[in-house]
Design an enzyme around this catalytic site. Structure first.
Site, PDB file in Angstrom:
ATOM      1  N   LYS A   1      45.978  28.610  28.394  1.00 58.15           N
ATOM      2  CA  LYS A   1      45.073  29.386  27.691  1.00 58.15           C
ATOM      3  C   LYS A   1      45.130  29.673  26.055  1.00 58.15           C
ATOM      4  O   LYS A   1      46.547  29.736  25.789  1.00 58.15           O
ATOM      5  CB  LYS A   1      45.133  30.920  28.404  1.00 58.15           C
ATOM      6  CG  LYS A   1      44.078  31.946  27.905  1.00 58.15           C
ATOM      7  CD  LYS A   1      44.296  33.338  28.774  1.00 58.15           C
ATOM      8  CE  LYS A   1      43.355  34.192  28.433  1.00 58.15           C
ATOM      9  NZ  LYS A   1      43.463  35.504  29.224  1.00 58.15           N
TER      10      LYS A   1
ATOM     11  N   SER B   1      39.199  37.005  31.830  1.00 52.75           N
ATOM     12  CA  SER B   1      38.968  36.032  30.488  1.00 52.75           C
ATOM     13  C   SER B   1      39.588  34.735  30.624  1.00 52.75           C
ATOM     14  O   SER B   1      39.384  33.897  29.975  1.00 52.75           O
ATOM     15  CB  SER B   1      39.647  36.808  29.732  1.00 52.75           C
ATOM     16  OG  SER B   1      41.133  37.137  29.765  1.00 52.75           O
TER      17      SER B   1
ATOM     18  N   SER C   1      42.536  39.191  34.681  1.00 51.78           N
ATOM     19  CA  SER C   1      42.153  38.073  34.154  1.00 51.78           C
ATOM     20  C   SER C   1      42.715  36.719  34.619  1.00 51.78           C
ATOM     21  O   SER C   1      42.288  35.535  34.176  1.00 51.78           O
ATOM     22  CB  SER C   1      42.475  37.925  32.474  1.00 51.78           C
ATOM     23  OG  SER C   1      41.285  38.825  31.990  1.00 51.78           O
TER      24      SER C   1
HETATM   25  N1  GLN Z   1      38.017  41.676  32.486  1.00 57.47           N
HETATM   26  C1  GLN Z   1      38.866  42.721  32.061  1.00 57.47           C
HETATM   27  C2  GLN Z   1      38.800  43.139  30.594  1.00 57.47           C
HETATM   28  O1  GLN Z   1      37.646  42.832  29.977  1.00 57.47           O
HETATM   29  C3  GLN Z   1      40.549  42.171  32.146  1.00 57.47           C
HETATM   30  C4  GLN Z   1      40.665  41.419  30.935  1.00 57.47           C
HETATM   31  C5  GLN Z   1      42.008  40.739  31.096  1.00 57.47           C
HETATM   32  O2  GLN Z   1      42.676  40.778  32.057  1.00 57.47           O
HETATM   33  N2  GLN Z   1      42.650  40.213  29.859  1.00 57.47           N
HETATM   34  O3  GLN Z   1      39.511  43.757  29.879  1.00 57.47           O
END
Ligand code: GLN
Length: 493
Positions: free
Chosen positions: A80, A155, A179
């Site tokens: 990532k 994400s 995420s």
């Molecule tokens: N979808 C969640 C957010 O938008 C989690 C994101 C993540 O785990 N980085 O914050």
């Protein structure tokens, strides 16, 4: 078809010298060339560098390398775009980092290299890991390999899609509120968030430091155990990394799960849960019972507050962490008449809408007059949420939930409605707030009405939550379930 192999399959063949790391790497590069124009998981990769690393691995194998000391030798693993690799671009899929390149390796990258992995490619993500669909990337939208009209989750959507589309053998992502687990569920792979402190965050760009953890995306549970083993361990460069011994997760997998007690939180089987997700999770519960585990209902009474508490704490921490992107220290700069104007111009042009929304929200909840009412209150409720889990773990060895309320949604379906997007993490956020380990693995498919593809389907994920530093137990349960079901064998492409 080497790109389709798991880590354990590939390393077994490499050790027997039936295939070379160069051939395996080339197979992944060929798959990227074939499918990534549609999937768009990679934002960059360097084939020449990947093949050079592969040649190094082949040399080591020819010289009699020891796979017990280098368990990932010759395995192509992609990252990532939030993890530092020395000399490579690091953008967090934001415009604000400009042409920044990392001056050092993240600890997890050092550890993967020491284990022999071939580190290649930067994977797409929501800008600064804020999002649930990868549509917040400043660069491109990644597509779900099971249906390119749909999102891969987020994400870490690039990390999930790349593994699901067999463009790499495994990948790393980061998980602040789901995420890793949410995109793993929506793309049909295994994704794991370790206990907070298990894996060093040194070299991971911070989103919300008290919630962030790095973890693997893999094609099966054994591979998740292998990668976790390689990246775990205390690191003096991360003050929140915990000096705990790292168990041999992959050696513990085959132990029986007979007699283990599993808890089903009654608060999770609620409205908004798609019927096909509920049916798949119900069937998984029965399957685990047939393997000898006992299942009981438990209660996590503060679940209703998870999303609200998360969006106060995560945005507060993000507003502080993202203050460093000021046009002076890193990457892009848009000049102004004085420094203040330069900061404003740089941040105005560099950050996308979701990142700005969170910085504003986070600054608000930390501001004097609101701090006590929001941030401090949220911290108190966070403690109650963690206590709910610890109390539940007095009765059960692991907790079982759906990973997501629905299968993958369509590109554009929720991007105009941040609140709807936030709710797609409703089952994953508690784990981060409590700091416990969580894993998602495939537990079935939902039919997908797709023009021209009558048997199209979408993966569904089962989430297992464990006691602090109890990764070994949830990996063992996941492995027993996986080995007794067909889901992990299905490939998207
Ligand atoms: N979808 C969640 C957010 O938008 C989690 C994101 C993540 O785990 N980085 O914050």
């Amino acid at each position: 078809m080497l790109h389709r192999l798991t880590i354990s399959e590939l390393t077994a063949r490499l050790a027997r010298r039936e295939v070379s790391a160069r051939e395996a790497t080339q197979a992944c590069l060929d798959q990227i060339a074939r499918v990534d124009g549609d999937i768009r998981a990679f934002i960059s990769h360097d084939p020449a560098d990947a093949l050079a690393q592969a040649d190094g691995a082949d040399k080591a194998i020819a010289a009699g390398a020891d796979f017990t000391r280098q368990p990932l030798l010759g395995v192509p693993i992609a990252l990532k775009d939030v993890l530092a690799v020395k000399g490579q671009p690091l953008n967090c899929c934001s415009k604000i980092l400009g042409n920044f390149r990392s001056p050092y390796d993240a600890t997890v990258v050092e550890k993967l290299k020491a284990a022999g992995a071939i580190i290649f490619g930067r994977l797409n993500m929501d800008e600064f890991a804020m999002g649930s669909s990868t549509e917040n990337s400043a660069f491109q939208t990644t597509r779900n390999p099971w249906d390119t009209a749909r999102i891969p989750g987020g994400s870490s959507g690039g990390s999930a899609a790349a593994v699901a589309a067999d463009e790499c053998i495994a990948s790393l992502g980061s998980d602040t509120g789901g995420s890793i687990r949410q995109p793993a569920a929506l793309c049909g792979c295994v994704g794991m968030k370790p206990t907070y402190g298990r894996v060093s965050r040194y070299g991971l760009v911070a989103f919300a430091s008290s919630l962030d953890q790095i973890g693997p995306f893999t094609k099966d549970v054994r591979d998740a155990a292998m990668v976790l083993e390689a990246i775990s361990g205390h690191d003096p460069r991360d003050s929140t990394s915990v000096p705990q011994p790292v168990p041999h997760f992959s050696k513990q997998l085959t132990r029986d799960i007979r007699g283990l007690r599993l808890g089903l939180p009654k608060e999770y089987m609620v409205g908004g849960l798609a019927p096909e997700v509920k049916a798949a999770v119900d069937a998984a519960v029965k399957q685990l019972e047939s393997l000898g585990a006992s299942v009981q209902e438990i209660s996590l009474p503060h679940t209703d507050y998870d999303v609200a508490v998360y969006y106060i704490i995560a945005t507060a921490e993000a507003s502080a962490n993202l203050a460093r992107f000021d046009g002076v220290r890193y990457g892009a700069r848009v000049d102004g008449a004085d420094p203040l104007e330069m900061y404003g111009n740089t941040r105005g042009a560099g950050f996308g809408a979701e990142v700005k929304r969170r910085i504003i929200l986070g600054t608000y909840v930390l501001s004097s007059g609101y701090y006590d009412a929001y941030y401090l209150r949220a911290q108190k409720v966070r403690t109650l949420i963690r206590q709910d889990y610890l109390k539940a773990f007095e009765q059960v060895d692991a907790i079982l939930t759906p990973t997501t309320p629905t299968p993958a949604f369509k590109v554009g379906e929720k991007s105009g409605d941040p609140l709807q997007m936030y709710l797609s993490d409703i089952f994953t956020i508690g784990c981060n707030l409590a700091g416990i380990p969580g894993l998602s693995l495939p537990c079935g498919f939902a039919p997908n009405a797709k023009p021209g593809a009558p048997d199209a389907k979408l993966p569904i994920g089962l989430q297992l939550l464990g006691k602090p530093f109890g990764e070994e137990t949830i990996l063992r349960i996941a492995h027993a379930y996986e080995q007794s079901t067909p889901w992990h064998k299905e490939r998207a492409l």
